[in-house]
Enzyme design. Structure first.
Site, PDB file in Angstrom:
ATOM      1  N   CYS A  51       0.839  -1.205   0.000  1.00  0.00           N
ATOM      2  CA  CYS A  51       0.000   0.000   0.000  1.00  0.00           C
ATOM      3  C   CYS A  51       0.878   1.261   0.000  1.00  0.00           C
ATOM      4  O   CYS A  51       1.601   1.515   0.969  1.00  0.00           O
ATOM      5  CB  CYS A  51      -0.933   0.000   1.209  1.00  0.00           C
ATOM      6  N   CYS A  54       0.018   3.771   2.776  1.00  0.00           N
ATOM      7  CA  CYS A  54       0.543   3.349   4.079  1.00  0.00           C
ATOM      8  C   CYS A  54       1.995   3.790   4.237  1.00  0.00           C
ATOM      9  O   CYS A  54       2.407   4.252   5.311  1.00  0.00           O
ATOM     10  CB  CYS A  54       0.433   1.837   4.235  1.00  0.00           C
TER      11      CYS A  54
END
Length: 428
Positions: A51, A54
């Protein structure tokens, strides 16, 4: 020799400091559910290694852990790889990445605001502190007023209204602060018809909750927790949609707004202030810089500056039927939306969802084709080719089964014909 000593000293300092930096944010696994204490407060980020959002959040997350530790906060900061620790992710009902939440006394509070240090720290301060913050002096009241655009205050002794107020605070503490005070703490200019009472202070004035006029306390707080007119981003607009109100927006340029854009902003701000009693129950007012979010809603390019009314509970929107140049034009637009004479566009029906899916796919693939056309063609043709190949195998298999069934039917038919001939001979 001195250079060597400096290098050794630097290595020792790094070895000592790195574990302390890591200790600001703890890596959590599935055993966390059994090891955590009942009174512990945890701020947790669930992430996935692939991600990109993230990874962008990592520096902010370590800053938050460091600052909370230096302040002596009771809040522990952790993170967990949801792709590995699936049991923990399932317990906290993680559905996307990154997911930020706080666990306090076995109750979960989801954070839905902007992924910024200030936004997350404000969330931590709200949720980790007392549910109702007591204002024990006029100075504390004035200090709170200077730090909050919207402030709810319960005034009076213990009552059923206070119980409802506490229940609403439990539900909405992730979005706003809740205070309580006695009558003598408030300024004398604040007039309260009777006690107990719940007041909201915002936009330079205050309003008193009236159950007969305003309905349920929780719904009233959810509607009133925003300033009457404000700058909006996608997170705030989404939160406004959850209140059940429509949102009247002025879309302006991100940089160097035109004179027309400034005039539109003043027009909406004046209407929001002058006609608050008429529209505030059903409409939020604000402006947004840029149109990327709204472009996704309308599935097209919105011209700036412009007006639009959105209903995010149904993903629908309204556009003015004619040019809005005066206050009267804007009021007519509002009235047409509220009385149902102006038809909404968009929505969240199946057809609209398919159209939005196609639009988002085009939006994603367009820059890819412009920058790397060969890669874009491959990424687009590969899944289509795979689907076509699977369809070919299915059709081929279906034909083989049909032909086999036909071949099995022929001997059976022949056998039946022979039996009928023998039966006819015997009869003769």
């Amino acid at each position: 020799m001195s250079v060597w000593r400096k290098r050794v000293l630097l290595s020792v300092l790094l070895c000592v400091s790195l574990p302390s930096v890591r200790s600001f944010v703890e890596e959590l696994d599935d055993s966390f559910t059994e090891s955590r204490g009942d009174e512990e407060i945890w701020l947790i980020k669930f992430y996935a290694p692939w991600c990109s959002f993230c990874k962008q959040l990592d520096p902010v997350w370590h800053q938050i852990g460091s600052e909370l530790k230096s302040l002596g906060s009771p809040v522990n900061v952790g993170k967990s790889d949801a792709s590995v620790n699936r049991g923990l992710a399932k317990e906290f009902q993680v559905q996307g990445y990154p997911t930020i939440l706080m666990s306090k006394k076995n109750k979960k509070y989801n954070y839905l605001g902007p992924r910024t240090k200030d936004g997350i720290m404000d969330f931590v301060d709200r949720v980790s502190g007392p549910l109702l913050r007591s204002l024990k002096s006029l100075q504390l009241f004035q200090h709170a007023m200077s730090h909050h655009d919207v402030m709810f205050v319960y005034v009076g002794a213990t009552s059923s209204l206070r119980g409802n107020y506490s229940a609403a605070a439990q539900e909405l503490i992730v979005t706003t602060y809740f205070f309580c005070a006695t009558r003598d703490v408030l300024p004398k200019a604040v007039s309260i018809p009777s006690l107990p009472a719940v007041l909201v202070f915002k936009d330079g004035t205050y309003f008193t909750y009236d159950e007969e006029r305003d309905g349920q306390l929780l719904s009233w707080i959810n509607r009133e927790r925003f300033p009457n007119y404000m700058k909006l981003d996608s997170y705030m607009l989404y939160a406004m949609g959850e209140s059940g109100k429509l949102v009247l927006l002025v879309l302006v340029e991100e940089r160097n707004p035109s004179e027309e854009a400034l005039r539109y902003k003043r027009l909406v701000e004046n209407v929001a202030a002058d006609y608050r009693d008429i529209y505030s129950r059903n409409v939020h007012f604000g402006f947004m810089e840029g149109s990327d979010y709204i472009n996704g809603l309308v599935m097209g390019e919105v011209i700036l500056p412009s007006f639009i009314m959105v209903n995010l509970s149904t993903d629908s929107y309204f556009l003015p039927p004619a040019a809005v140049e005066t206050e009267r034009h804007l009021l007519d637009f509002l009235d047409q939306v509220l009385d149902g004479t102006l038809q909404s566009q968009g929505g969240n029906g199946i057809a609209q969802r398919v159209r939005r899916l196609i639009y988002n796919a085009k939006l994603t693939l367009k820059p890819l084709f412009s920058q790397a056309p060969l890669l874009g063609c491959f990424l687009l043709s590969f899944p289509l080719g795979l689907v076509g190949f699977l369809c070919f195998l299915f059709c081929k298999g279906w034909r083989a089964i049909r032909d086999r069934d036909h071949d099995n039917d022929v001997p059976v038919a022949t056998s039946l014909q022979r039996r009928r001939k023998l039966a006819d001979k015997k009869t003769d």
